[in-house]
Design an enzyme around this catalytic site. Structure first.
Site, PDB file in Angstrom:
ATOM      1  N   THR A 183       0.852  -1.198   0.000  1.00 35.51           N
ATOM      2  CA  THR A 183       0.000   0.000   0.000  1.00 35.51           C
ATOM      3  C   THR A 183       0.881   1.239   0.000  1.00 35.51           C
ATOM      4  O   THR A 183       1.944   1.243   0.621  1.00 35.51           O
ATOM      5  CB  THR A 183      -0.895  -0.017   1.265  1.00 35.51           C
ATOM      6  N   LYS A 221      14.401   7.426   2.681  1.00 38.94           N
ATOM      7  CA  LYS A 221      13.856   6.513   3.701  1.00 38.94           C
ATOM      8  C   LYS A 221      14.888   5.531   4.257  1.00 38.94           C
ATOM      9  O   LYS A 221      14.598   4.828   5.221  1.00 38.94           O
ATOM     10  CB  LYS A 221      12.674   5.739   3.113  1.00 38.94           C
ATOM     11  N   GLU A 266      -0.671  -5.450   5.974  1.00 40.62           N
ATOM     12  CA  GLU A 266       0.663  -5.538   5.345  1.00 40.62           C
ATOM     13  C   GLU A 266       1.529  -6.586   6.044  1.00 40.62           C
ATOM     14  O   GLU A 266       2.247  -7.337   5.396  1.00 40.62           O
ATOM     15  CB  GLU A 266       1.354  -4.173   5.388  1.00 40.62           C
ATOM     16  N   ALA A 285       7.830   1.332   2.516  1.00 42.19           N
ATOM     17  CA  ALA A 285       8.166   1.477   3.936  1.00 42.19           C
ATOM     18  C   ALA A 285       8.334   2.963   4.219  1.00 42.19           C
ATOM     19  O   ALA A 285       8.562   3.753   3.299  1.00 42.19           O
ATOM     20  CB  ALA A 285       9.454   0.726   4.273  1.00 42.19           C
ATOM     21  N   GLY A 302       2.581   4.234   7.703  1.00 45.05           N
ATOM     22  CA  GLY A 302       2.279   5.636   7.435  1.00 45.05           C
ATOM     23  C   GLY A 302       0.946   5.775   6.698  1.00 45.05           C
ATOM     24  O   GLY A 302       0.202   6.737   6.881  1.00 45.05           O
TER      25      GLY A 302
HETATM   26  C1  5RP Z   1       1.230   1.882   4.440  1.00 46.26           C
HETATM   27  C2  5RP Z   1       2.692   1.715   4.430  1.00 46.26           C
HETATM   28  C3  5RP Z   1       3.425   2.261   3.255  1.00 46.26           C
HETATM   29  O1  5RP Z   1       4.121   1.237   2.651  1.00 46.26           O
HETATM   30  C4  5RP Z   1       4.364   3.313   3.737  1.00 46.26           C
HETATM   31  O2  5RP Z   1       3.615   4.261   4.469  1.00 46.26           O
HETATM   32  C5  5RP Z   1       5.094   3.991   2.589  1.00 46.26           C
HETATM   33  O3  5RP Z   1       4.184   4.703   1.833  1.00 46.26           O
HETATM   34  P1  5RP Z   1       4.631   5.631   0.642  1.00 46.26           P
HETATM   35  O4  5RP Z   1       5.157   4.741  -0.426  1.00 46.26           O
HETATM   36  O5  5RP Z   1       3.379   6.366   0.245  1.00 46.26           O
HETATM   37  O6  5RP Z   1       5.679   6.585   1.154  1.00 46.26           O
HETATM   38  O7  5RP Z   1       3.299   1.154   5.300  1.00 46.26           O
HETATM   39  O8  5RP Z   1       0.678   1.377   5.616  1.00 46.26           O
END
Ligand code: 5RP
Length: 223
Positions: free
Chosen positions: A29, A124, A106, A86, A99
């Protein structure tokens, strides 16, 4: 496209190159996974046959919009490769996720997968986890008690519009402001012992491969 999105796209598309005919693929996600699902949709359109399992309602909707119909996790069997994003990752293959609020599904999908690939932009990759607020999923019933126990970690109940943010399971998210996590394993165990805590966003030793998008390509870390 800005630098961050370019990196997200590069890492996502590199992960999708690894997917082979007949595989069962986990769909994570988030905004990085968006690029992976889009690319997978293109490959499916070109004849790639895969099964997929989604980690959130939003990724299911996205997959459908690209012509992919995810299976329920309990009908899919073992997932060959799970592709997820992540919020932070270190070189020991530990990370913070959630996030986007999908951490529970997940983690379940990740634990049902033979191989877990994280796709991230270069910001990251960190030396120590904890600058990103750690999401913890909590059931709504009695949440104030859990909030009180977590007070030392400077929690904030995640909000959306003018109410509480709710996960796909109808739970709350507390974001803990830790700044530094010295010992992710011990913290995870401590949090999970609290009745009412459903799951934490600490993913310890789950990822096998981390693909980092860089401005001119990708860096791949393999455990
Ligand atoms: C969602 C997650 C996402 O993988 C994480 O927040 C990273 O999101 P993005 O690719 O939008 O930065 O853990 O629950």
């Amino acid at each position: 496209m800005n630098q961050k999105d370019t990196e997200k796209k590069l890492s996502a598309e590199k992960a999708v190159e690894i997917i082979e005919y007949g595989m069962t693929v986990g769909l994570g996600t988030g905004s990085t996974v968006y690029f992976a699902i889009k690319k997978l949709g293109e490959r499916v359109k070109d004849g790639l046959k895969i099964k997929t399992v989604s980690t959130s309602n939003s990724s299911t909707d996205l997959a459908r919009s690209f012509g992919i119909e995810p299976l329920s996790i309990d009908n899919a069997g073992i997932i060959d490769i799970n592709i997820d994003g992540a919020d932070e990752a270190d070189r020991s293959f530990n990370g913070i996720k959630g996030g986007g609020g999908a951490l529970l599904f997940e983690k379940i999908v990740a634990l049902n997968s033979k191989k877990n690939i994280w796709i991230i932009d270069s910001d990251k990759l960190v030396n120590q986890l904890g600058n990103y607020p750690l999401p913890v999923e909590v059931i709504p019933f009695g949440y104030k008690r859990v909030f009180g126990i977590l007070k030392k970690y400077d929690p904030a109940v995640r909000m959306k519009d003018d109410g509480f943010y709710k996960t796909d399971s109808g739970n709350l998210i507390f974001d803990l402001h830790l700044n530094k996590i010295e010992d992710p394993q011990t913290l995870d165990a401590e949090l999970k012992q609290i009745t009412g805590v459903v799951e934490t966003g600490l993913f310890i030793g789950i990822a096998d491969t981390i693909i980092i998008g860089r401005k001119d390509g990708t860096e791949i870390l393999i455990k």
